[in-house]
Design an enzyme around this catalytic site. Sequence first.
Site, PDB file in Angstrom:
ATOM      1  N   LYS A 128       3.438   6.989  -3.040  1.00 46.51           N
ATOM      2  CA  LYS A 128       2.456   6.086  -3.324  1.00 46.51           C
ATOM      3  C   LYS A 128       2.749   5.197  -4.282  1.00 46.51           C
ATOM      4  O   LYS A 128       3.425   4.916  -5.395  1.00 46.51           O
ATOM      5  CB  LYS A 128       1.349   7.098  -3.971  1.00 46.51           C
ATOM      6  CG  LYS A 128       0.126   6.530  -2.851  1.00 46.51           C
ATOM      7  CD  LYS A 128      -0.384   7.353  -1.536  1.00 46.51           C
ATOM      8  CE  LYS A 128      -1.156   5.878  -1.198  1.00 46.51           C
ATOM      9  NZ  LYS A 128      -2.297   6.791  -0.186  1.00 46.51           N
ATOM     10  N   ASP A 168      -2.975   1.025   1.898  1.00 42.65           N
ATOM     11  CA  ASP A 168      -4.098   1.499   1.521  1.00 42.65           C
ATOM     12  C   ASP A 168      -4.651   1.182   1.441  1.00 42.65           C
ATOM     13  O   ASP A 168      -5.211   0.438   1.574  1.00 42.65           O
ATOM     14  CB  ASP A 168      -3.199   2.740  -0.032  1.00 42.65           C
ATOM     15  CG  ASP A 168      -4.719   3.611  -0.473  1.00 42.65           C
ATOM     16  OD1 ASP A 168      -4.413   4.607   0.432  1.00 42.65           O
ATOM     17  OD2 ASP A 168      -5.125   3.725  -1.317  1.00 42.65           O
TER      18      ASP A 168
HETATM   19  N1  GLU Z   1      -2.775   5.203   2.938  1.00 41.82           N
HETATM   20  C1  GLU Z   1      -2.828   6.554   3.747  1.00 41.82           C
HETATM   21  C2  GLU Z   1      -3.149   7.949   2.455  1.00 41.82           C
HETATM   22  O1  GLU Z   1      -3.552   8.129   2.085  1.00 41.82           O
HETATM   23  C3  GLU Z   1      -2.112   6.282   4.731  1.00 41.82           C
HETATM   24  C4  GLU Z   1       0.015   6.258   4.306  1.00 41.82           C
HETATM   25  C5  GLU Z   1       0.819   6.436   5.111  1.00 41.82           C
HETATM   26  O2  GLU Z   1       0.548   5.775   6.576  1.00 41.82           O
HETATM   27  O3  GLU Z   1       2.035   6.340   4.779  1.00 41.82           O
HETATM   28  O4  GLU Z   1      -2.866   8.729   3.644  1.00 41.82           O
END
Ligand code: GLU
Length: 448
Positions: A128, A168
């Site tokens: 992340k 996100d």
């Molecule tokens: N931010 C999204 C999550 O919390 C998607 C992450 C992504 O697609 O890599 O899962």
Amino acid sequence: MDRNRMIEPLYSDVLRRNPGEKEFHQAVREVLESLAPVLERHPEYAEASIVERLCEPERQLVFRVPWADDAGRIHVNRGFRVEFNSALGPYKGGLRFHPSVNLGIVKFLGFEQTLKNALTGKPIGGGKGGSDFDPKGRSDAEVMRFCQSFMTELYRHLGEYTDIPAGDIGVGVREIGYLFGQYRRITNRYESGVLTGKGVGWGGAQARSEATGYGLVVFTAEMLRARGEDLAGKRVTVSGSGNVALHAIEKAHQLGASVIACSDSTGYVLDEKGVDLELLKEIKLEQRGRVADYAEQRGGAARFVPGSSIWEVSCQVALPCATQNELAADDAVSLVRGGVQVIAEGANMPTTPDALRVLREAGVLFGPGKAANAGGVATSALEMQQNASRDSWTFSHTEERLTEIMQHIHETCHETAERYGQPGDYVAGANIAGFELVADAMVAQGLI
Ligand code: GLU
């Protein structure tokens, strides 16, 4: 061995190593509480110190992001990428641009992502990233310059076989476009699979924007079905009004439920006739407006309630889709009093541990985010698959795959909870199933 004696030293170690990172502590604590029976049954995990290794990110990057605003003034933000675990595949997870972002927030999100990604059954590890940059009130050109500066540092750590960011909070298709453009320029490579959530005209998957919200509602419907009930006809509230919330409302309506409230940071709007999604989309996506504007333009049918919690509205299904720790113990008490039957998390960790205790005691069905909101990242994995094969699928084919994945995640969590003698406990099911998948891969790959 006594369960607490197994878990407490592991947790104390996390506290000592990550001082002050309370959201990260919270996310780890919840998972560790589910793991005692797994560690008892599988001594090989403890022998290989899997939990200690799982709680320590493989790599943590913190960097300076300087950028100039439209008046030429220079600002400095902080950029983060926590590459948490790559036992199942390259690091995968979104970027969040919001003033609340710090290392602890990114770590909690990366930890959750690792287990969530495992549950999807796709070959993706967890990571992340993000920045404390606040896109609110910034011009398009400012957002572009920020994204270019952010990528100028981050690009060296990325790659379709290494680390693949996506969106996100505060990062959508516009930001992914600017980030992708800068990556392409610096590397001189059209490496489609290095970012997901791209525009459909340049490598993005159909249904990726819809995926988190749609998947959440499919998961919720499965939870109800397992209890012999149906989502159709249910009264639903959805917190937030961003990408996840909008598409959760859309799918809930498609499945015959009625969403009667949604919210933003200023308050909530109550629309007893059912939210008019076309109008809400127009306001949020085209006008970049607030839910107060929705109430005004809906002309009498809807009421805006400023400064109050949406959880005071009685409903049968509640879908928190805004942000972490938005649903506290007093909210849980009001929801239970209002007759809530199911809560499923569209956001990451929106329910506080105290609220979860209230819901458990009241016997409310609870779908944790790492299972219920996994449709977004699962569809990112489908985007990577299409990019790798230079192909693009139709909306309906992609949505079908998403639905199958959500049903599979539901089945996995349900079956795992039963296998460990905790039927109907999706928190235990998701934590244990996600952990086992990552742990087995770590054991098999040796000490890395
Ligand atoms: N931010 C999204 C999550 O919390 C998607 C992450 C992504 O697609 O890599 O899962």
